[in-house]
Design a protein around this motif. Structure first.
Motif, PDB file in Angstrom:
ATOM      1  N   ASN A 188     -33.964 -10.126  17.263  1.00 21.19           N
ATOM      2  CA  ASN A 188     -32.562  -9.315  16.891  1.00 21.19           C
ATOM      3  C   ASN A 188     -32.575  -8.435  15.715  1.00 21.19           C
ATOM      4  OD1 ASN A 188     -31.593 -10.986  19.260  1.00 21.19           O
ATOM      5  ND2 ASN A 188     -30.914 -12.687  17.570  1.00 21.19           N
ATOM      6  N   ARG A 189     -33.701  -7.640  15.511  1.00 21.64           N
ATOM      7  CA  ARG A 189     -33.891  -6.617  14.579  1.00 21.64           C
ATOM      8  C   ARG A 189     -34.183  -7.045  13.385  1.00 21.64           C
ATOM      9  NH1 ARG A 189     -32.715  -1.373  17.261  1.00 21.64           N
ATOM     10  NH2 ARG A 189     -33.128  -1.677  19.441  1.00 21.64           N
ATOM     11  N   HIS A 190     -34.384  -8.127  13.010  1.00 27.82           N
ATOM     12  CA  HIS A 190     -34.572  -8.885  11.754  1.00 27.82           C
ATOM     13  C   HIS A 190     -35.921  -9.320  11.628  1.00 27.82           C
ATOM     14  CE1 HIS A 190     -30.497  -8.128  10.281  1.00 27.82           C
ATOM     15  NE2 HIS A 190     -29.955  -8.817  11.597  1.00 27.82           N
ATOM     16  N   PRO A 191     -36.487  -9.285  10.740  1.00 29.76           N
ATOM     17  CA  PRO A 191     -37.739 -10.003  10.554  1.00 29.76           C
ATOM     18  C   PRO A 191     -37.756 -11.301  10.802  1.00 29.76           C
ATOM     19  CG  PRO A 191     -37.399  -8.461   8.659  1.00 29.76           C
ATOM     20  CD  PRO A 191     -36.442  -8.622   9.473  1.00 29.76           C
ATOM     21  N   LEU A 192     -38.761 -11.771  11.692  1.00 24.17           N
ATOM     22  CA  LEU A 192     -38.891 -13.219  12.018  1.00 24.17           C
ATOM     23  C   LEU A 192     -39.614 -13.886  11.130  1.00 24.17           C
ATOM     24  CD1 LEU A 192     -38.212 -15.526  14.315  1.00 24.17           C
ATOM     25  CD2 LEU A 192     -40.611 -14.581  15.296  1.00 24.17           C
ATOM     26  N   LEU A 193     -39.049 -15.058  10.548  1.00 27.91           N
ATOM     27  CA  LEU A 193     -39.837 -16.155   9.556  1.00 27.91           C
ATOM     28  C   LEU A 193     -40.615 -16.955  10.504  1.00 27.91           C
ATOM     29  CD1 LEU A 193     -36.705 -16.658   7.187  1.00 27.91           C
ATOM     30  CD2 LEU A 193     -38.784 -15.085   6.875  1.00 27.91           C
ATOM     31  N   ASP A 215     -33.507 -20.216  19.068  1.00 26.61           N
ATOM     32  CA  ASP A 215     -34.624 -19.462  19.162  1.00 26.61           C
ATOM     33  C   ASP A 215     -34.107 -18.144  20.419  1.00 26.61           C
ATOM     34  OD1 ASP A 215     -36.270 -20.637  17.471  1.00 26.61           O
ATOM     35  OD2 ASP A 215     -36.812 -22.124  19.089  1.00 26.61           O
ATOM     36  N   GLY A 216     -33.297 -18.453  20.966  1.00 26.84           N
ATOM     37  CA  GLY A 216     -32.833 -17.256  21.974  1.00 26.84           C
ATOM     38  C   GLY A 216     -32.350 -16.013  21.363  1.00 26.84           C
ATOM     39  N   GLY A 217     -32.497 -15.074  22.000  1.00 29.71           N
ATOM     40  CA  GLY A 217     -32.315 -13.480  21.533  1.00 29.71           C
ATOM     41  C   GLY A 217     -33.448 -12.546  21.795  1.00 29.71           C
ATOM     42  N   LEU A 218     -33.279 -11.472  21.054  1.00 30.45           N
ATOM     43  CA  LEU A 218     -34.177 -10.030  21.740  1.00 30.45           C
ATOM     44  C   LEU A 218     -35.056 -10.201  20.672  1.00 30.45           C
ATOM     45  CD1 LEU A 218     -31.125  -7.484  21.872  1.00 30.45           C
ATOM     46  CD2 LEU A 218     -32.622  -8.886  23.762  1.00 30.45           C
ATOM     47  N   PRO A 228     -46.090   5.776  10.417  1.00 32.83           N
ATOM     48  CA  PRO A 228     -44.786   5.474  10.995  1.00 32.83           C
ATOM     49  C   PRO A 228     -44.857   4.237  11.721  1.00 32.83           C
ATOM     50  CG  PRO A 228     -45.214   7.511  11.986  1.00 32.83           C
ATOM     51  CD  PRO A 228     -46.207   7.105  10.914  1.00 32.83           C
ATOM     52  N   PRO A 229     -44.119   3.136  11.616  1.00 30.80           N
ATOM     53  CA  PRO A 229     -44.211   1.991  12.396  1.00 30.80           C
ATOM     54  C   PRO A 229     -44.155   2.235  14.128  1.00 30.80           C
ATOM     55  CG  PRO A 229     -42.080   1.851  11.416  1.00 30.80           C
ATOM     56  CD  PRO A 229     -42.754   3.047  10.881  1.00 30.80           C
ATOM     57  N   LYS A 230     -44.873   1.220  14.657  1.00 29.43           N
ATOM     58  CA  LYS A 230     -44.675   1.423  16.209  1.00 29.43           C
ATOM     59  C   LYS A 230     -44.086   0.323  16.758  1.00 29.43           C
ATOM     60  CE  LYS A 230     -47.254   2.998  20.389  1.00 29.43           C
ATOM     61  NZ  LYS A 230     -48.184   3.698  20.786  1.00 29.43           N
ATOM     62  N   TYR A 231     -43.064   0.261  17.611  1.00 29.46           N
ATOM     63  CA  TYR A 231     -42.548  -0.837  18.007  1.00 29.46           C
ATOM     64  C   TYR A 231     -42.837  -1.110  19.811  1.00 29.46           C
ATOM     65  CZ  TYR A 231     -39.452  -0.211  14.024  1.00 29.46           C
ATOM     66  OH  TYR A 231     -39.067   0.199  12.800  1.00 29.46           O
ATOM     67  N   SER A 232     -42.842  -2.370  20.053  1.00 28.58           N
ATOM     68  CA  SER A 232     -43.050  -2.533  21.487  1.00 28.58           C
ATOM     69  C   SER A 232     -41.689  -2.566  22.070  1.00 28.58           C
ATOM     70  CB  SER A 232     -43.656  -4.014  21.626  1.00 28.58           C
ATOM     71  OG  SER A 232     -42.705  -5.031  20.880  1.00 28.58           O
ATOM     72  N   ASP A 233     -41.972  -2.975  23.311  1.00 29.32           N
ATOM     73  CA  ASP A 233     -40.416  -3.137  24.069  1.00 29.32           C
ATOM     74  C   ASP A 233     -39.740  -4.464  23.510  1.00 29.32           C
ATOM     75  OD1 ASP A 233     -41.338  -1.141  25.704  1.00 29.32           O
ATOM     76  OD2 ASP A 233     -42.206  -2.340  27.549  1.00 29.32           O
ATOM     77  N   GLU A 234     -38.353  -4.221  23.823  1.00 28.31           N
ATOM     78  CA  GLU A 234     -37.589  -5.339  23.351  1.00 28.31           C
ATOM     79  C   GLU A 234     -37.025  -6.262  24.324  1.00 28.31           C
ATOM     80  OE1 GLU A 234     -34.240  -5.812  19.687  1.00 28.31           O
ATOM     81  OE2 GLU A 234     -33.870  -4.335  21.145  1.00 28.31           O
ATOM     82  N   VAL A 235     -37.318  -7.493  24.205  1.00 31.02           N
ATOM     83  CA  VAL A 235     -37.131  -8.397  25.627  1.00 31.02           C
ATOM     84  C   VAL A 235     -36.358  -9.485  25.139  1.00 31.02           C
ATOM     85  CG1 VAL A 235     -39.188  -7.730  26.575  1.00 31.02           C
ATOM     86  CG2 VAL A 235     -39.152  -9.672  25.285  1.00 31.02           C
ATOM     87  N   GLU A 236     -35.646 -10.292  26.122  1.00 28.75           N
ATOM     88  CA  GLU A 236     -34.729 -11.356  25.483  1.00 28.75           C
ATOM     89  C   GLU A 236     -35.419 -12.623  26.105  1.00 28.75           C
ATOM     90  OE1 GLU A 236     -30.196 -13.293  26.649  1.00 28.75           O
ATOM     91  OE2 GLU A 236     -31.015 -11.494  27.881  1.00 28.75           O
ATOM     92  N   LEU A 237     -35.517 -13.509  25.316  1.00 23.16           N
ATOM     93  CA  LEU A 237     -35.796 -15.090  25.453  1.00 23.16           C
ATOM     94  C   LEU A 237     -34.462 -15.940  25.511  1.00 23.16           C
ATOM     95  CD1 LEU A 237     -38.075 -17.085  25.583  1.00 23.16           C
ATOM     96  CD2 LEU A 237     -37.523 -17.291  23.118  1.00 23.16           C
ATOM     97  N   LYS A 238     -34.551 -16.683  26.814  1.00 27.07           N
ATOM     98  CA  LYS A 238     -33.432 -17.510  26.901  1.00 27.07           C
ATOM     99  C   LYS A 238     -33.902 -18.925  26.795  1.00 27.07           C
ATOM    100  CE  LYS A 238     -30.954 -14.268  30.353  1.00 27.07           C
ATOM    101  NZ  LYS A 238     -30.595 -14.243  31.868  1.00 27.07           N
ATOM    102  N   VAL A 239     -33.171 -19.670  26.093  1.00 25.75           N
ATOM    103  CA  VAL A 239     -33.043 -21.219  26.217  1.00 25.75           C
ATOM    104  C   VAL A 239     -32.211 -21.895  26.978  1.00 25.75           C
ATOM    105  CG1 VAL A 239     -33.303 -23.062  24.399  1.00 25.75           C
ATOM    106  CG2 VAL A 239     -34.006 -20.774  23.558  1.00 25.75           C
ATOM    107  N   LEU A 240     -32.753 -22.505  28.037  1.00 26.09           N
ATOM    108  CA  LEU A 240     -32.059 -23.175  28.692  1.00 26.09           C
ATOM    109  C   LEU A 240     -31.846 -24.739  28.371  1.00 26.09           C
ATOM    110  CD1 LEU A 240     -33.751 -22.180  32.147  1.00 26.09           C
ATOM    111  CD2 LEU A 240     -31.815 -20.962  30.900  1.00 26.09           C
ATOM    112  N   PRO A 241     -30.645 -25.055  28.852  1.00 26.87           N
ATOM    113  CA  PRO A 241     -30.400 -26.858  28.302  1.00 26.87           C
ATOM    114  C   PRO A 241     -31.291 -27.617  29.099  1.00 26.87           C
ATOM    115  CG  PRO A 241     -28.986 -25.836  29.939  1.00 26.87           C
ATOM    116  CD  PRO A 241     -29.492 -24.669  29.687  1.00 26.87           C
ATOM    117  N   ASP A 242     -31.871 -28.745  28.319  1.00 21.42           N
ATOM    118  CA  ASP A 242     -32.611 -29.740  29.002  1.00 21.42           C
ATOM    119  C   ASP A 242     -31.820 -30.332  30.368  1.00 21.42           C
ATOM    120  OD1 ASP A 242     -34.608 -31.320  29.413  1.00 21.42           O
ATOM    121  OD2 ASP A 242     -34.213 -32.542  27.674  1.00 21.42           O
TER     122      ASP A 242
END
Length: 1401
Positions: A188-193, A215-218, A228-242
């Motif tokens: 979500n455009r924030h550095p991932l820890l 964990d869901g998000g872009l 200059p930094p190079k960015y990959s495609d931005e994709v969505e990860l969906k977390v489905l309920p168990d």
């Protein structure tokens, strides 16, 4: 000089320094300088010490980005400080004019603003630090690679995905490998820890385990590499309920093969997904890994395995196993661990003298195996005649010179890295001893005894230095001791040598004191070398000898190895090999020979090639072969190349998997098991197996399943109940699918039977015994609800546990084979399943007795034949009527051959077995008759012996000499000796003659000995006219049809001294000055002694004989001319009957010729006295049958002895004196034997033509000028030709007793008689007449003087009674009185009357 050398020794004790100072104080500086040729030096300057010179810091591989700055560290230690320079890609950098690169004070290289673009990469490359100290040397550092990261490029980008809560998810982000360290992720455009649950793999992939809603998000990944930094495609990860719904277990990320260096960290990725959530376990080489208790093994998020600080033991195959309770899947990967070069032994500093040979040792290890190169003062050492790489890595320097001083470095390099180690070489003056002698540095050729020298005289130059042996690659030098030390026992020597025109000199020392020779090895052919020798004593080295110039021998110029040999596979069955022309071709290359061999075998094959490449076809698939090439020129094969190995390409398997088996698990599944195809048929790496199955009732709808190459079983599920299925398996390689197995069927159960317990007992068991087998039948257990997978049958005599056989559950009977007759067997039957075996059911049976009829004998072999192959080998062949017509043996019958010699007393047979219809009998005796017979055996049946076959081995040359050789003097004849002997014990054939060698010099060459041929198998021989009172040596050699045997040992005999009496053996009185010694001698053992005659009486006898001869000739001519034409046939018949030697084919053997023996008795002059001492050997032998058995006696007409020697040469004869001096020059010759013909022969007036038969003495009595006589002669010749169809003896076989001819003898004179009419001969050469011949006698000869004739057929007439001929031989020494001559004249007249009556009848 000695004092100066003593002062130069470097010792540590202060007392020795004081002693040195005292010596220096006593020495006169001028004198010392005059001796040494230089000013005196202080002790401290006499030996230079090694200077510490090494790198403190060396550059390492560095990764940089464009536009950044880089420092390559380098620092070296030395006193004084070294000068530092840098090389890039082997070329020195000009840092003075470079504004981006500069040298830091400590020697490091600083590069600012790294430049890197697609077409301009000036900073990327290999860098090396070079340190130099003036007047000392140069060292170089290891090379370091500077890598500049390129522009960011995504090879794979993240894709949208979904994950069930609690499961794992992955997001790809793969960039070029050098930019992986610069990858980071954003959510979500924030550095991932990152933490233990969310990790980034070394490839840049993001792994999220035990996913939660948060964990869901872009997501996107960013590459920051300085620009200059190079960015990959931005994709969505969906977390489905168990959810409780299960999902298939799959790998999201499988491990892949990795290569790491010792000390690095490695991550083996493995991420699986499925419901229920799987757990991950790891195995290495089929051993489970304990990741919980290990410090170096860590299980990362998602199941990846991290190994810290990799060691060589970590290499192997790793298996990732995912299991969620419902199913299990696994994946594998190979981890290869490499090691940087590491020194096991580093070079050490060396002191040496000029001309020495030294070796710098360097031993390295690493993986892959490092290559080694040597550097001297920073420059690459190129191998040459004086710089050689020995024992793979060591550097050998031959014939040191002053310029070889400096620093030598061993540089080891492999794919992982490189390392260097160095050492210093110091060359001392010759008069300075080496203070330390590293035993591994100096070669054996230059290991000097370097003890401190003492004061004393030095040796002068060695004398007479010569090259005693000069070869192509070595020279042996010898010399004499110096004049100053003639004994030289304590001197050692050094040989200095060099190529002419080369300043580098080498030295070779003698191995021990006093040795004055050295062999110089490893020289070049056809090269000039210069040698000099110096002697050393305990005081030091002396003067050098004058240079000796020697050139080695030229060597056959053979080609060198063909360079650049390469081999590559072109197909699964062919490999192409290429090479180039040898650098040292040494002439035109005629062709090449390519050798190749399959790896693991020792059978090398070759093929001739005329070009520089060749393709070998017909090779095995996916098999490794080695190749080498040898060039040929006109001198022969050259040096072989090194072997190159290559493997043929892979192909689809050529055979199906083995041992396919099916196991029905339940009503819906069947387990399949198999084994890989045979290794020789795999044709590559098996990558998987293809399983195909279908219902047996339907031939279509085939289902396919693929499994990995390591899997050898598969459970096929989802099948129908109670249905039969067909299965087959095929192996796969990267090239495709191989042949499949045959269809194998199995039927699923109707229902899921119980397999929690063992089956019950079978319901029945029946046995039916036979002679050697028992038929077992049964019915299944009554309880059909328990799984039965098969039946186990146990049996044995008295116990059922001896043998066990398992059969399929469908089978209901089985035949137990190979049992003993009349034996009590106990049999048990048990049903079994996967739980175990059920309750057994027992039964017993007794096999029936075996009635064996008595074997009827077999038919013996027929047609036994013996074929003689050699003197010791006979091939026996036969036929077997009990075999089919093609005589092919298909059963286990064999044949026994027996043989023995055909001697009645020999009853011992030798035997041998054969499995074919022939046998080669070897080791037989030559010229021996053997009998052979054969019998056949089949099992317990045998035949009787066949009819015998006989064969006589061929003759062989005698292998032993004649034995029992004795020499005795003939009584009354001191110049005549008699040689007696016995046949060889190993004659190996019929003896056809002997050769007697004799000489007065036992050590003379054999061709200088006089030879006396003896024809036939006689065992005695006379040799006449020897020198009196002289020692002679005799040797005898036997001969058969195959050749000559060995000679006997020499036997010595001394002839008697001259007695002066004119006894029986004395010579005739002197015949005057015109008399000449005879020019030929007779070798007859029956020599007739000649009694002394009065000269006048002898003259009267000769005149009388001549007159009577003329009268007889006239009478015969008158009678012959008076015969009419009507009497021609009678005349021919008379001549034929008188000759008695021709037998017409139609005549009866009982027809006898007219008995004229009474006339011949008159002709033979019967009233003679017998010799008082007959020779038993001469008298007891039967009537001889050829010329080898009868030799005429010595004839003594006109007081001249005419002798002729027999010889072995075809139709030649050599006249020679019978004395040893006259025969000395003769060489042994093989001649045809002919006896001499005396001058006073019977009158035989026959045409002397070349076409006449050899036995011309048996022609009719006609004058050759008469036409009718010619007709008679032709008649005789035709009759002889007709008879030759039965027997054609050649000219060396003379008539055994030609007394039945009409040759009219001359009246014998009073004196020693001859029996020439009784024993006429066929002379080869005309006799030499005396100078005072009274009349000439015509003889019919088969040749003239000096001409040789081919063998001509002669007629062999029948012989008279044995006693008659024996009597003739005994009368050889009788003499006649005048009254007896008168009686003989009367007999002659009676003979003429009888002759007239016969011819007119």
């Amino acid at each position: 000089m000695a004092a100066e050398r003593g002062a130069r020794r470097l010792l540590s004790t202060s007392s020795f320094w004081l002693y040195c100072l005292l010596l220096l104080g006593r020495r006169t500086p001028g004198a010392a300088a005059a001796r040494s040729g230089s000013a005196p030096q202080s002790p401290g300057a006499s030996i230079r010490t090694f200077t510490p010179f090494y790198f403190l810091v060396e550059p390492v591989d560095t990764l940089s980005v464009r536009g950044s700055s880089v420092i390559l560290n380098c620092s070296a230690y030395s006193e004084p400080s070294p000068k530092i320079e840098w090389k890039k890609d082997g070329t020195f950098l000009n840092l003075a004019s470079d504004d981006r690169r500069q040298l830091l004070p400590d020697g490091s290289l600083f590069i600012s603003n790294v430049v890197h673009s697609k077409h301009n990469k000036p900073d990327e490359g290999y860098y090396q630090c070079v340190a130099t100290v003036e007047s000392l040397g140069t060292i170089v550092s290891r090379t370091a690679k500077l890598t500049v990261a390129g522009l960011p490029r995504f090879t794979s980008q993240p894709e949208p995905s979904s994950v069930y809560a609690g499961n794992s998810a992955i997001l790809n982000c793969e960039v070029n490998a050098d930019l992986v360290p610069f990858v980071r992720w954003e959510q979500n455009r924030h550095p991932l820890l990152l933490d233990d649950r969310v990790i980034k793999l070394p490839s840049g992939m993001l792994v999220i385990s035990n996913a939660t809603e948060g964990d869901g998000g872009l997501y996107r990944c960013i590459v920051e590499s300085g620009g200059p930094p190079k960015y990959s495609d931005e994709v969505e990860l969906k977390v489905l309920p168990d959810t409780e719904v299960t999902s298939d277990l799959v790998f999201l990320k499988q491990p892949s093969p990795l290569v790491r260096v010792i000390g690095q960290d490695v991550v083996l990725p493995c991420v699986a997904s499925g419901l229920p959530t799987p757990t991950i376990k790891w195995m290495k080489n089929e051993e489970a890994l304990d990741t919980e208790s290990s410090e170096r093994l860590v299980l990362l998020a998602g199941g990846s395995l991290e190994i810290s600080d990799v060691t060589e033991d970590d290499a192997g195959t790793y298996f990732c196993i995912a299991d969620n309770g419902n199913e299990t899947i696994e994946a594998q990967a190979e981890l290869t661990v490499q090691a940087q070069p590491e020194f096991l032994k580093q070079p050490t500093n060396i002191y040496a003298h000029e001309s020495m040979d030294i070796v710098f040792e360097c031993e390295v290890t690493g993986k892959p195996t490092p290559t080694v190169k040597w550097v001297k003062n920073g420059d690459m050492v190129i191998p040459s005649d004086y710089f050689k790489i020995v024992k793979e890595h060591n550097l050998q320097v031959l014939g040191l010179v002053k310029s070889d001083e400096g620093f030598y470095q061993c540089i080891a390099e492999n794919d992982v890295g490189n390392a260097q180690a160095g050492a210093q070489l110091i060359i001392l003056e010759h008069d300075v001893a080496i203070p330390t002698l590293p035993p591994t540095s100096l070669t054996s050729a230059t290991t000097d005894h370097l003890a401190p020298a003492t004061t004393g005289p030095l040796p002068s130059a060695p004398r007479d230095v010569v090259a005693s042996l000069v070869s192509t690659r070595f020279i042996k030098l010898t010399w004499r001791t110096p004049a100053s030390d003639p004994h030289g026992d304590n001197l050692t020597y050094s040989v200095f040598y060099t190529k002419e025109g080369v300043a580098r000199e080498r030295v070779e020392n003698t191995s021990r004191p006093g040795e004055m020779q050295v062999t110089i090895q490893n020289l070049m052919p056809a090269t000039v070398y210069v040698f000099r020798v110096m002697a050393q004593n305990k005081h030091g080295s002396g003067e050098s000898s004058a240079p000796l110039r020697v050139e080695t021998q030229p060597e056959v110029q053979l080609p060198g190895p063909a360079p650049n040999i390469r081999a590559y596979a072109t197909s699964p069955t062919s490999i192409t090999v290429t090479w180039e022309t040898p650098v040292s071709g040494n002439g035109e290359i005629q062709n090449y020979k390519l050798y190749y061999m399959e790896k693991g075998t020792d059978k090398e094959q070759d093929v001739d090639v005329s070009s520089h490449s060749f393709t070998i076809n017909g090779l095995k698939k996916y098999t490794e072969y080695s190749f080498r090439v040898v060039a040929y020129n006109k001198h022969g094969p050259g040096v072989s190349t090194q072997d190159v190995a290559v493997r043929t390409l892979s192909d689809v398997p050529s055979a199906a998997p083995q041992n396919l088996s099916l196991e029905v698990r339940n009503s819906k599944s069947i387990m399949i098991h198999w084994q890989p195809p045979a290794p020789a048929t795999q044709n590559g790496q098996i990558t998987g197996y293809k399983i195909r199955y279908r219902k047996a009732s339907r031939k279509s709808d085939v289902t396919e399943t693929l499994v990995s190459g390591t899997q050898l079983s598969q459970l096929i599920e989802g099948l129908d109940r109670g249905t039969e299925y067909n299965f087959r398996v095929a192996a796969l390689t990267i090239n495709g699918t191989g042949p499949a197995t045959d269809w194998l069927s199995a039927e699923t159960f109707e229902s899921d039977l119980d397999e929690t317990r063992v089956p019950e007992v079978p319901s029945s068991l029946h046995v039916r015994p036979l002679v050697t087998s028992i038929v077992v039948s049964w019915t299944p257990p009554e309880n059909q609800n328990i799984v039965v997978r098969g039946y186990a049958i146990g049996y044995g005599i008295g116990s059922p546990h001896a043998q066990t056989i398992k059969v399929d559950y469908k089978q209901r009977y089985y035949t137990i084979e190979n049992l003993d007759p009349s034996s009590h067997y106990v049999i048990t039957l048990k049903a079994f399943n996967n739980v175990g075996e059920g309750i057994p059911l027992y039964e017993s049976a007794v096999t029936r007795p075996h009635t064996v009829p008595d074997p009827t004998p077999m038919m013996p072999p027929v047609g036994v034949q013996a074929s003689i192959l050699s003197h010791d080998t006979i091939r026996i062949t036969w036929a077997d009527n009990s075999l089919p017509k093609h005589q092919k043996i298909t059963d286990s019958r064999y044949y026994t051959v027996r043989w023995k010699t055909n001697i009645p007393a020999n009853t011992k047979y030798k035997n041998a077995n054969a499995t074919t219809l022939s046998y080669l009998v070897t080791g037989l005796k030559p010229n021996t008759l053997y009998e052979f017979s054969v019998m056949v055996t089949k099992g317990r049946r045998s035949s009787t012996w066949s009819m015998t076959a006989h064969g006589t081995t061929f003759e062989l040359v005698p292998t032993s000499p004649p034995k029992d050789v004795t020499v005795v003097s003939k009584e009354g004849k001191p110049k005549t000796i008699i040689v007696n002997w016995q046949p060889p014990s190993e004659a190996n054939g019929k003896i056809t003659g002997y050769i007697i060698y004799y000489s007065t010099d036992v050590n003379a060459e054999i061709h200088d000995w006089v030879i006396e041929p003896v024809v036939g198998n006689r065992l005695t021989h006379q040799i006449q006219e020897l020198t009196l009172d002289t020692p002679y040596y005799f040797k005898i050699q036997a001969r058969n049809s195959k050749g000559m045997g060995p000679m006997s040992e020499a036997v010595q005999f001394r002839t008697p001294k001259a007695s002066g009496s004119g006894g029986k053996g004395s010579r005739l009185p002197d015949l005057g000055s015109d008399y000449k010694p005879p020019m030929s001698g007779s070798n007859s053992p029956h020599g007739s002694p000649t009694s002394p005659l009065d000269s006048n009486m002898l003259l009267v006898i000769i005149v009388s004989v001549g007159v009577i001869t003329i009268v007889v000739v006239v009478i015969i001519a008158v009678f012959c001319t008076r015969r009419t034409t009507s009497h021609q046939k009678k005349k021919r018949a008379a001549c034929k009957s008188v000759n008695g030697s021709h037998k017409y084919k139609g005549n009866s053997k009982d027809v006898k010729p007219p008995d004229l023996w009474i006339h011949h008795e008159r002709l033979e002059l019967k009233p003679i006295d017998k010799s008082p001492d007959p020779n038993p050997i001469m008298t007891d032998t039967p009537i001889p049958r050829n010329s080898q058995d009868i030799t005429p006696v010595d004839n003594s007409m006109d007081s001249n002895i005419h002798q002729r020697r027999n010889s072995y040469r075809g139709h030649e004869s050599e006249d020679s004196m019978s004395t040893l001096a006259g025969r000395r020059g003769m060489r042994p010759k093989m001649m045809m034997p002919f006896d001499s013909q005396p001058p006073q022969q019977s009158v035989r007036n026959t045409p002397s033509t070349d076409t006449m038969p050899a036995s011309s003495s048996q022609t009719c009595c006609t004058d050759h000028q008469d036409p009718e006589g010619a007709t008679s002669s032709s008649y005789l010749a035709s009759s002889q030709e007709e008879d030759s169809g039965q027997s054609l003896p050649t000219a060396h076989v003379r008539p055994s007793h030609p007394l039945k001819s009409f040759a009219v003898p001359a009246v014998p004179p009073p004196g020693p008689p001859t029996y020439d009419p009784a024993l006429p001969s066929t002379p080869l050469l005309s006799q030499q007449a005396l100078n005072h011949h009274i009349h000439s006698v015509k003889t019919a000869s088969i040749g003239t003087l000096g001409r040789s004739r081919p063998p001509m057929p002669v007629v062999v007439p029948s012989a008279p009674e044995v006693q008659e001929t024996t009597r003739m031989l005994e009368d050889s020494e009788s003499s006649y009185e005048p009254d007896e001559l008168t009686k003989e004249m009367a007999h002659l007249e009676g003979l003429m009357k009888d002759l007239n009556a016969i011819t007119t009848a």
